[in-house]
Design a protein around this motif. Structure first.
Motif, PDB file in Angstrom:
ATOM      1  N   GLU A 112      -3.299   6.915   6.433  1.00  0.00           N
ATOM      2  CA  GLU A 112      -2.073   7.414   5.807  1.00  0.00           C
ATOM      3  C   GLU A 112      -2.255   7.526   4.291  1.00  0.00           C
ATOM      4  O   GLU A 112      -1.881   8.527   3.676  1.00  0.00           O
ATOM      5  CB  GLU A 112      -0.908   6.472   6.129  1.00  0.00           C
ATOM      6  CG  GLU A 112       0.421   6.992   5.605  1.00  0.00           C
ATOM      7  CD  GLU A 112       1.541   5.980   5.810  1.00  0.00           C
ATOM      8  OE1 GLU A 112       1.506   5.239   6.815  1.00  0.00           O
ATOM      9  OE2 GLU A 112       2.437   5.929   4.942  1.00  0.00           O
ATOM     10  N   ALA A 113      -2.864   6.466   3.706  1.00  0.00           N
ATOM     11  CA  ALA A 113      -3.097   6.501   2.248  1.00  0.00           C
ATOM     12  C   ALA A 113      -4.005   7.669   1.884  1.00  0.00           C
ATOM     13  O   ALA A 113      -3.771   8.381   0.909  1.00  0.00           O
ATOM     14  CB  ALA A 113      -3.706   5.183   1.781  1.00  0.00           C
ATOM     15  N   ALA A 139       0.825  -1.211   0.000  1.00  0.00           N
ATOM     16  CA  ALA A 139       0.000   0.000   0.000  1.00  0.00           C
ATOM     17  C   ALA A 139       0.859   1.260   0.000  1.00  0.00           C
ATOM     18  O   ALA A 139       0.370   2.354  -0.260  1.00  0.00           O
ATOM     19  CB  ALA A 139      -0.919   0.010   1.212  1.00  0.00           C
ATOM     20  N   ARG A 140       2.148   1.084   0.300  1.00  0.00           N
ATOM     21  CA  ARG A 140       3.058   2.253   0.294  1.00  0.00           C
ATOM     22  C   ARG A 140       4.045   2.172  -0.868  1.00  0.00           C
ATOM     23  O   ARG A 140       5.019   2.921  -0.895  1.00  0.00           O
ATOM     24  CB  ARG A 140       3.832   2.301   1.618  1.00  0.00           C
ATOM     25  CG  ARG A 140       2.945   2.521   2.824  1.00  0.00           C
ATOM     26  CD  ARG A 140       3.763   2.548   4.122  1.00  0.00           C
ATOM     27  NE  ARG A 140       2.930   2.823   5.270  1.00  0.00           N
ATOM     28  CZ  ARG A 140       2.376   1.891   6.035  1.00  0.00           C
ATOM     29  NH1 ARG A 140       2.576   0.611   5.769  1.00  0.00           N
ATOM     30  NH2 ARG A 140       1.628   2.223   7.076  1.00  0.00           N
ATOM     31  N   PRO A 177      -5.418   9.771  -6.640  1.00  0.00           N
ATOM     32  CA  PRO A 177      -6.785   9.841  -6.116  1.00  0.00           C
ATOM     33  C   PRO A 177      -7.494   8.482  -6.088  1.00  0.00           C
ATOM     34  O   PRO A 177      -8.361   8.260  -5.244  1.00  0.00           O
ATOM     35  CB  PRO A 177      -7.500  10.795  -7.080  1.00  0.00           C
ATOM     36  CG  PRO A 177      -6.629  10.918  -8.265  1.00  0.00           C
ATOM     37  CD  PRO A 177      -5.244  10.575  -7.862  1.00  0.00           C
ATOM     38  N   GLY A 178      -7.123   7.596  -6.999  1.00  0.00           N
ATOM     39  CA  GLY A 178      -7.729   6.252  -7.000  1.00  0.00           C
ATOM     40  C   GLY A 178      -7.434   5.540  -5.687  1.00  0.00           C
ATOM     41  O   GLY A 178      -8.309   4.897  -5.095  1.00  0.00           O
ATOM     42  N   VAL A 179      -6.203   5.679  -5.199  1.00  0.00           N
ATOM     43  CA  VAL A 179      -5.823   5.051  -3.936  1.00  0.00           C
ATOM     44  C   VAL A 179      -6.582   5.721  -2.790  1.00  0.00           C
ATOM     45  O   VAL A 179      -7.097   5.059  -1.887  1.00  0.00           O
ATOM     46  CB  VAL A 179      -4.292   5.172  -3.698  1.00  0.00           C
ATOM     47  CG1 VAL A 179      -3.901   4.548  -2.373  1.00  0.00           C
ATOM     48  CG2 VAL A 179      -3.522   4.533  -4.838  1.00  0.00           C
ATOM     49  N   ARG A 180      -6.679   7.049  -2.846  1.00  0.00           N
ATOM     50  CA  ARG A 180      -7.347   7.770  -1.755  1.00  0.00           C
ATOM     51  C   ARG A 180      -8.822   7.381  -1.691  1.00  0.00           C
ATOM     52  O   ARG A 180      -9.396   7.230  -0.611  1.00  0.00           O
ATOM     53  CB  ARG A 180      -7.183   9.292  -1.943  1.00  0.00           C
ATOM     54  CG  ARG A 180      -5.727   9.734  -1.987  1.00  0.00           C
ATOM     55  CD  ARG A 180      -5.539  11.195  -1.633  1.00  0.00           C
ATOM     56  NE  ARG A 180      -6.153  12.114  -2.560  1.00  0.00           N
ATOM     57  CZ  ARG A 180      -5.618  12.541  -3.709  1.00  0.00           C
ATOM     58  NH1 ARG A 180      -4.424  12.089  -4.075  1.00  0.00           N
ATOM     59  NH2 ARG A 180      -6.244  13.399  -4.469  1.00  0.00           N
ATOM     60  N   LEU A 181      -9.439   7.191  -2.854  1.00  0.00           N
ATOM     61  CA  LEU A 181     -10.855   6.801  -2.875  1.00  0.00           C
ATOM     62  C   LEU A 181     -11.040   5.395  -2.303  1.00  0.00           C
ATOM     63  O   LEU A 181     -12.010   5.128  -1.584  1.00  0.00           O
ATOM     64  CB  LEU A 181     -11.391   6.868  -4.316  1.00  0.00           C
ATOM     65  CG  LEU A 181     -11.622   8.291  -4.837  1.00  0.00           C
ATOM     66  CD1 LEU A 181     -11.790   8.296  -6.348  1.00  0.00           C
ATOM     67  CD2 LEU A 181     -12.841   8.919  -4.176  1.00  0.00           C
TER      68      LEU A 181
END
Lengths: 197, 316
Positions: free
Chosen positions: B223-224, B192-193, B231-235
């Motif tokens: 954290e993400a 994820a990082r 933005p795909g990861v944040r969503l």
């Protein structure tokens, strides 16, 4: 998720963001359309490798040329102009190489490369299997009789459900010419598939 | 309309491409002509034959295409792009690896799977963090067939046309296990990082989001949400936080994201999560946004949210 979000957002804003070089906006834009692009390429070219290459080439062209997009047609039409051009090139090259058929020769006899993607649930009935196999080959033969343009118009209308007016716009021709193309494609295919109809 | 004209128009009629007037005339003719009715039936049978022939792309193809594409895009020069231009060492490494192993394609396995299903994790460069590199010089023949060149350390011309190239070689491994397995979770948290590949981060966060009950996972999701550039990861992280909005720390982070995140899609999603719990700080943030938000839709969403919470749109 992304498809829902993109519906809420103003697509024009997203395109303008991509034009400013925003790669994340580009990713969102791609995700709104890429499933249908991949399905179109896969159905037309019947090869996962070619569909992958069309996908890559089409969206990279979009990325490199989006600064030329002036909003004088819908983004969908503009994108499909690019995708259909690339697919037509592939179909024309195949015509030249006479590799239109998805049937390939193997040590065990001719095998349809697409058979692994279909005919689910038909294993229990050998008679139906055989008929499906013959039908599949006849459809391949019928499709290979079409010119690349007829094939494209038929694919976009029959399988992708697009209107002939839009198809004409995408292919740089009139609605009337697209109608004639669809008519010719249907007649040719029905002639080949007559025994199954 | 005579039979010849009707037969010619039947395919277009079937696809709904005739004008209403022509359609009406064709239907009038069909009512009284058995032969043309049979032609119409043949058109329907023909179309029905073709429908099952529609092919769907293989399951993983879309995910792989997306990863390949975004990898190419991140290497492109784009004015205003967050990422820097192409890294010459990376291009050299890839060209070098492709030269040695033309079969190697630089994409990861798409591993989105339902909860509790066995997870397969394809690790490319990422696996280098968990496997020992093979340092030192290697002859071309000595490279493993499944090797990935992760770094070129030196290039030296030798005698009689030979060239010595010192490479770090890593090997791709497939690791499988259940989501509950702590080792699998540890790998997913690291994935994820994974800086170089937003596709890996999106998929990892998507899998992790079902484990929001774990403090470590919740912290990774937060954290993400606050730091990931994609933005795909944040969503995806927001999806994972959906059931955790009762937690004051989560709500506080959501409020910060709402004020800072540059992506309107993320901000809209945050509003949806925040209104699940009415509290004064949320109302204050939404009222602030009604005044300062640039995006019309987000501003409208804030107003609607305040109305849903029976709060006033403005401050007094």
């Amino acid at each position: 998720m992304t498809a829902r979000v993109i519906q809420r957002l103003d697509e024009a804003d997203l395109i303008r963001a991509v034009q400013r070089g925003d790669q994340d906006a580009f990713e969102q834009l791609v995700r709104a359309y890429d499933q249908s692009v991949l399905r179109l390429a896969m159905n037309l070219l019947r090869s996962a490798e070619d569909a992958r290459d069309v996908y890559q080439e089409a969206f990279l062209r979009v990325y490199r040329n989006i600064h030329t997009f002036r909003f004088d047609c819908s983004f969908h039409t503009w994108l499909y102009r690019i995708v259909t051009n690339i697919c037509l090139d592939y179909l024309r090259k195949r015509k030249v190489r006479k590799e239109e058929s998805a049937v390939v020769e193997t040590p065990d006899g001719p095998v349809d490369r697409m058979d692994s993607f279909e005919q689910e649930g038909s294993h229990a009935n050998p008679e139906s299997n055989l008929r499906n196999l013959q039908l599949g080959r006849s459809i391949d033969a019928a499709l290979s009789d079409l010119t690349p343009r007829e094939r494209m118009v038929f694919e976009l209308r029959h399988y992708q459900g697009l209107r002939l007016r839009n198809i004409g716009e995408m292919l740089g021709t009139s609605e009337e010419a697209a109608k004639n193309c669809l008519f010719r494609a249907t007649q040719k295919m029905r002639a080949v598939l007559g025994e199954f109809v | 309309m005579n039979c010849e004209a009707v037969i010619k128009a039947i395919p277009l009629y079937f696809y709904g491409e005739l004008s209403p007037e022509t359609e009406e005339r064709l239907e009038d003719h069909l009512h009284g002509c058995a032969s043309c009715q049979r032609e119409m039936e043949r058109q329907k049978s023909f179309a029905a034959l073709l429908d099952p022939r529609q092919t769907q792309p293989p399951v993983n193809l879309l995910g792989e295409c997306r990863q390949d594409l975004m990898r190419s895009v991140y290497r492109e020069d784009a004015p205003g792009a967050r990422h820097s231009g192409p890294d010459p060492w990376r291009l050299f490494r890839e060209a070098f690896a492709a030269l040695l192993h033309p079969g190697i394609r630089f994409h990861h396995v798409n591993f989105a799977q339902p909860l509790a299903a066995v997870i397969l994790i394809g690790l490319g460069y990422f696996s280098a963090r968990f496997t020992a590199a093979s340092p030192g010089a290697a002859s071309v023949a000595g490279l493993s067939p499944d090797a990935v060149i992760s770094a070129i350390r030196s290039v030296q011309p030798g005698s009689s046309g030979q060239v010595q190239i010192a490479v770090d070689e890593t090997r791709r491994r497939m690791i499988s296990g259940r989501l509950e397995d702590s080792n699998i979770q540890r790998l997913l948290l690291a994935a994820a990082r994974e800086e170089s590949d937003p596709g890996v981060r999106v998929e990892s966060v998507d899998i992790l989001k079902t484990q929001g009950g774990s403090a470590e996972v919740r912290s990774a999701l937060l954290e993400a949400l606050t730091t990931d550039p994609n933005p795909g990861v944040r969503l995806k992280a927001l999806d994972g936080l959906r059931n955790l909005t009762a937690d004051p720390e989560v709500r506080k982070t959501l409020a910060q994201v709402l004020l800072k995140d540059a992506n309107p899609g993320v901000r809209i999603q945050v509003i949806d999560l925040l209104i699940a719990h009415k509290d004064s700080s949320t109302v204050g943030v939404l009222q602030h946004l009604v005044r300062s938000e640039d995006n019309n839709y987000v501003r409208m969403r804030c107003k609607n949210a305040l109305q849903e919470m029976n709060a006033s749109v403005g401050t007094f």
